[in-house]
Scaffold this active site. Structure first.
Site, short mmCIF file in Angstrom:
data_model
loop_
_atom_site.label_atom_id
_atom_site.label_comp_id
_atom_site.label_asym_id
_atom_site.label_seq_id
_atom_site.Cartn_x
_atom_site.Cartn_y
_atom_site.Cartn_z
N HIS A 1 3.48 2.96 -8.92
CA HIS A 1 3.28 1.52 -9.10
C HIS A 1 4.53 0.87 -9.69
CE1 HIS A 1 -0.77 1.86 -7.81
NE2 HIS A 1 -1.21 2.52 -8.87
N LEU B 1 10.96 -21.20 -3.21
CA LEU B 1 9.96 -20.28 -2.66
C LEU B 1 8.66 -20.32 -3.47
CD1 LEU B 1 9.50 -17.75 -0.73
CD2 LEU B 1 10.16 -16.37 -2.70
N ASP C 1 0.84 -1.20 0.00
CA ASP C 1 0.00 0.00 0.00
C ASP C 1 0.87 1.25 0.00
OD1 ASP C 1 -2.28 1.50 0.01
OD2 ASP C 1 -2.78 1.14 2.12
N SER D 1 -8.29 -5.33 4.70
CA SER D 1 -8.89 -5.05 3.39
C SER D 1 -9.19 -6.31 2.57
CB SER D 1 -7.97 -4.11 2.57
OG SER D 1 -7.80 -2.91 3.25
C1 FPP Z 1 -1.65 0.00 -3.53
O1 FPP Z 1 -1.15 1.32 -3.52
C2 FPP Z 1 -1.09 -0.72 -4.66
C3 FPP Z 1 -1.82 -1.35 -5.63
C4 FPP Z 1 -3.29 -1.42 -5.64
C5 FPP Z 1 -1.15 -1.99 -6.77
C6 FPP Z 1 0.00 -2.88 -6.42
C7 FPP Z 1 0.61 -3.34 -7.65
C8 FPP Z 1 1.92 -3.27 -7.94
C9 FPP Z 1 2.98 -2.81 -7.01
C10 FPP Z 1 2.36 -3.72 -9.29
C11 FPP Z 1 3.27 -4.88 -9.21
C12 FPP Z 1 2.54 -6.13 -8.98
C13 FPP Z 1 2.89 -7.29 -9.54
C14 FPP Z 1 2.18 -8.53 -9.24
C15 FPP Z 1 3.97 -7.33 -10.50
P1 FPP Z 1 -2.16 2.55 -3.75
O2 FPP Z 1 -2.17 2.88 -5.18
O3 FPP Z 1 -3.50 2.19 -3.18
O4 FPP Z 1 -1.48 3.66 -2.91
P2 FPP Z 1 -2.24 4.92 -2.25
O5 FPP Z 1 -3.14 4.38 -1.18
O6 FPP Z 1 -1.11 5.73 -1.71
O7 FPP Z 1 -2.98 5.62 -3.35
#
Ligand code: FPP
Length: 232
Positions: free
Chosen positions: A33, A128, A16, A187
């Site tokens: 991301h 793993l 997050d 969540s």
């Molecule tokens: C939450 O941060 C993050 C996500 C919903 C996306 C996570 C995905 C990646 C890191 C991409 C890589 C994944 C793989 C499987 C290769 P947020 O956007 O909710 O952050 P915020 O709350 O600060 O807006």
């Protein structure tokens, strides 16, 4: 006195704070991301080096579809697909077994194809286990399991039978769930599997996670007295 480090068998990460990390730096959410994917690479490798057996990672929830702009969703799936195609080839070489939890049938076709290829290529690996929760929700997983049981005609079940119908069938329960960004909630992430899990909430955003963060996490986990309903 130096404390001996306890190593969880199964650790879960709720990644997050990618968006906030980016905003703080005047960057786009996509940059956040992208950097989040880099952090995932570091953390997964470090988990393997520490002797952790299973890592579960929350990459995209069922709820994310309706709560984010279409452009962000599109970007996320292209990032995830690229990651699966490129980085996960190294996972296969390193002996990791990659599996996915979630309703993959709703994903873009290119993602589905990439995912299926990596599942097949890594299925006999013994290292793993990397379990990616993608289009995943714990409630949806449990309801799906119950429906599968009902379809089999059974009218009474035990815990093992339900577990066998979850996406996580065959995996050990979560020992530890870690969430970044200071939010203190699960969540809809692996609620059944986390029933006796330790929880660690760190204030730093996911893109700032690295090998040192894992050390910090394992130190904290080692201090926990896991009683599973018993007494010390
Ligand atoms: C939450 O941060 C993050 C996500 C919903 C996306 C996570 C995905 C990646 C890191 C991409 C890589 C994944 C793989 C499987 C290769 P947020 O956007 O909710 O952050 P915020 O709350 O600060 O807006």
């Amino acid at each position: 006195m130096e404390q001996t480090l306890k190593i969880p068998t199964h650790i879960g990460f709720i990644m997050d704070g990618n968006g906030r990390w980016a905003t703080q730096r005047g960057l786009s959410r996509s940059d956040g991301h992208r950097q989040g994917a880099e952090a995932m690479k570091k953390v997964v490798k470090a988990c393997s080096q520490k002797g952790i057996k299973v890592v579960s990672i929350y990459a995209f929830s069922c709820e994310n579809w309706s709560k984010r702009p279409q452009t962000e969703i599109k970007f996320l799936f292209s990032l995830i697909t690229q990651f699966v195609k490129k980085e996960m080839k190294d996972y296969v070489k390193s002996g990791y077994r990659v599996r996915f939890s979630g309703d993959l049938s709703q994903l873009p076709k290119s993602t589905q194809n990439a995912v299926q290829k990596i599942i097949d290529a890594s299925k006999d690996n013994q290292g793993l286990i990397v379990n990616i929760a993608l289009n995943y929700g714990s409630h949806q997983e449990i309801v799906r399991a119950v429906n599968r049981i009902l379809q089999s005609g059974l009218r009474e079940i035990d815990e093992q039978m339900l577990e066998d119908c979850l996406y996580s069938a065959g995996l050990p329960p979560l020992d530890l769930v870690v969430r970044s960004s200071g939010e203190k909630r699960l969540s809809n992430f692996m609620l059944w599997q986390a029933s006796y899990s330790e929880l660690i909430f760190l204030d730093k955003y996911w893109p700032d996670f690295d090998e040192d963060t894992l050390d910090e996490i394992l130190k904290e986990y080692s201090k926990r007295d896991r009683r599973f309903g018993g007494i010390s």
